[in-house]
Structures are given as structure tokens and as C-alpha cells.
Design an enzyme around this catalytic site. Structure first.
Site, PDB file in Angstrom:
ATOM      1  NE  ARG A 111      20.529 -32.855 109.339  1.00 22.25           N
ATOM      2  CZ  ARG A 111      20.793 -33.069 108.034  1.00 22.25           C
ATOM      3  NH1 ARG A 111      20.686 -32.072 107.108  1.00 22.25           N
ATOM      4  NH2 ARG A 111      21.287 -34.100 107.646  1.00 22.25           N
ATOM      5  CD  GLU A 148      13.405 -31.229 106.322  1.00 24.87           C
ATOM      6  OE1 GLU A 148      13.581 -32.111 105.752  1.00 24.87           O
ATOM      7  OE2 GLU A 148      13.881 -30.276 106.534  1.00 24.87           O
ATOM      8  CG  HIS A 161      16.309 -31.743 103.447  1.00 22.96           C
ATOM      9  ND1 HIS A 161      16.326 -32.020 104.794  1.00 22.96           N
ATOM     10  CD2 HIS A 161      17.785 -32.088 103.152  1.00 22.96           C
ATOM     11  CE1 HIS A 161      17.265 -32.547 105.340  1.00 22.96           C
ATOM     12  NE2 HIS A 161      18.104 -32.498 104.403  1.00 22.96           N
TER      13      HIS A 161
END
Length: 309
Positions: free
Chosen positions: A235, A264, A283
Site C-alpha cells: 500500500r 493514486e 498498482h
């Protein structure tokens, strides 16, 4: 008929499985239209999301009749789990379904960064021959992998690393050295500070909570072994991005791979512009064709079970 709203991308076969039994709204762009998402949520008996949809606040309040929230992944920091449960909603993550993809990402990133020779295509195609400059790469075998967080993904990564000749050490705040997982995996249990100082490759596998936020700040990055590699596929917010970039530019680290970020999607970043020995991905460590099928199928099945209970 029971209504299912899917706000982010999902494997089509799993969507079809849900449609065979229920009314389904599937729109992978719905996450980007907050007003419409809130309207559609009001009639949803189930909501399925990935990591971008924030199931909290106004959206949580809009889920007037929702009974289940399916998460196409394992991290739950975008979902107010306590708030959902207080409203009688069951939260279902795809536990374990993308572990293989993440483990392969970690091993591949470690190989790329240690070897340092795989960005030469343009130069060689242009007639250059940087053989001397690219002859100082390092082998994976014989290096020490340090895993911070030793759940299912960490354990799978450990198995792959040992098969390739790496030594594996691990730290998990929820496990002590007597935990059978360490003996079963062949990993050595160490303290966090010892791991940071000893590992040639450090890979993060922890959730973003108060105790892990900025876990790798400037001081901890400075404590890493000179030339070590840092990989974060867990994360954003766990690594101080500016401090990491500074350490790479100063040559204190051998490389870093980041798949997750404080914010993000990542905006144009002065920290990372022209930063050496850095691999950035959007990601996707846990997202492959195969893992998407497994994740989607698992969540579809569990959502159907919850709705039919």
C-alpha cells in the site's frame, strides 16, 4: 429482482455468472462518476469494487439496502469495514486469489533491479554497446530477501525466493519465532531492525494502518544495507516517497520498485523525475489475466452465497 452494482473492472465470465441470477449493472467507469455511483448505490443489494471506490462517507450512506460489498482484491483500506458491518453489510475480499501474481511481481522486480541490465534496448538498437557499464549486475541467488509481513503473499514469495537460491528472513508483528509458519517455510524470524540491516532485498507485505504509515521514512531507509533494493507492492503511504527518491539519487540504495503510492493515480512527481534505478508500475502487481479470473470468480461466488443465505 436482487440488484448488483459493479463499479470497477471485473472478468466478463464472472459478470455473466452474476447476471444469470440477478439484475447486474456493470460499468467499469462508474467509479469515476461519483454522483451517478451514489444514485445507483441506493438500489444496490450488493456492491462490487476494486481499490479506487471509497466505500465510506456519502457512498456508504447511499447504500440504503446493500447487504454485501465484494472487494476484487485483498486490501480493505478503501472500505469502512466497521461502518459496513454496523449497517449489516458483509465485506468480502478475494483473499489469496492474487497472491501468486504479487509474489511473481516481487521476484521479477528483484531480478530486474539487482541485474540492472534490462533498460538497454534503445541504446543497443541505436548502435551503442554499453557492455562495460552493464557488467556489474548482481545475481539473485545467494542474496537475502527480507519480508515485512508474512501472510499468504509473503509465504508464497518466500517459497519462490528459496527455490532460486535466496536466503529468506521475515518479520511479522503478529507472529513470533515459535510460529510454525517460519519452520514450514524455511524463513528465519528476525526483528524489524535486524531485517532492514541484513536484507539485500526488502519487500513490504503489510496493510496501511497507523503503525505502518511512513514505516519506511528517511531514517529507516538510511538504515538499509548499502546497495539494497526496496519493493513495495502492498500500500502507498508505507514508504516516504521523497526520502526514497533522495536515497536512490545519492546512491545509497541499489534500486526500488513501487507499485503503490500515497495518492493514486500518481500525478506528475518531482520526486521521481529522472530518478535512477527506479521501477514504477500503476498498482498492478496483483493484476494479471489469470489473477483477474481467480479474483473475479471467487468474489462472484461469495457474493452469490451471501445474497442467497
Amino acid at each position: 429482482m436482487t440488484r448488483i452494482v459493479i463499479a470497477e473492472f471485473m472478468d466478463e465470465a464472472a459478470v455473466a455468472q452474476l447476471r444469470a441470477q440477478h439484475d447486474v449493472l456493470y460499468d467499469p467507469t462508474l467509479v469515476d462518476d461519483g454522483a451517478r455511483l451514489h444514485r445507483e448505490a441506493a438500489d444496490a443489494d450488493a456492491l462490487i469494487v476494486r481499490n479506487r471506490t471509497q466505500v465510506r462517507g456519502e457512498l456508504l450512506a447511499a447504500l440504503a439496502r446493500c447487504r454485501v460489498v465484494g472487494r476484487l482484491g485483498v486490501g480493505l483500506d478503501n472500505i469502512d469495514v466497521a461502518g459496513c458491518e454496523a449497517r449489516g453489510m458483509r465485506v468480502i475480499p478475494a483473499t489469496g486469489a492474487n497472491a501468486l501474481s504479487v509474489a511473481e511481481y516481487v521476484i521479477a522486480s528483484a531480478m530486474l533491479l539487482l541485474r540492472g541490465a534490462y533498460a538497454s534496448t534503445a541504446a543497443v538498437a541505436a548502435g551503442q554497446w554499453p557492455r562495460h557499464a552493464l557488467s556489474n549486475g548482481r545475481e539473485l541467488s545467494g542474496k537475502t530477501l527480507g519480508l515485512i509481513g508474512f501472510g499468504s503473499i509473503g509465504q508464497l514469495t518466500a517459497g519462490m525466493a528459496r527455490a532460486l537460491g535466496m536466503r529468506v528472513i521475515a518479520f511479522d508483528a503478529m507472529m513470533d519465532g515459535a510460529h510454525p509458519t517460519f519452520a514450514e517455510s524455511g524463513a528465519r524470524c528476525v526483528g524489524l531492525d535486524a531485517l532492514v540491516a541484513e536484507a539485500d532485498v526488502v519487500s513490504l507485505h503489510v496493510p496501511l494502518v497507523d503503525s505502518t504509515r511512513q514505516l519506511f521514512d528517511a531514517a529507516r531507509i538510511a538504515a538499509m544495507k548499502p546497495g539494497a533494493v526496496l519493493i513495495n507492492s502492498s500500500r502507498g503511504g508505507i514508504v516516504d516517497e521523497a526520502a526514497l527518491a533522495e536515497a536512490l539519487r545519492a546512491g545509497r540504495l541499489g534500486g526500488a520498485a513501487l507499485d503503490v503510492f500515497d495518492a493514486e493515480p500518481l500525478a506528475a512527481s518531482p520526486h521521481f523525475a529522472d530518478c535512477p534505478h527506479l521501477l514504477l508500475t500503476p498498482h498492478i502487481a496483483g493484476v494479471t489475466v489469470e489473477s483477474n479470473e481467480r479474483v473475479s470468480s471467487l468474489v462472484a461466488r461469495k457474493v452469490l452465497e451471501a445474497l442467497h443465505a
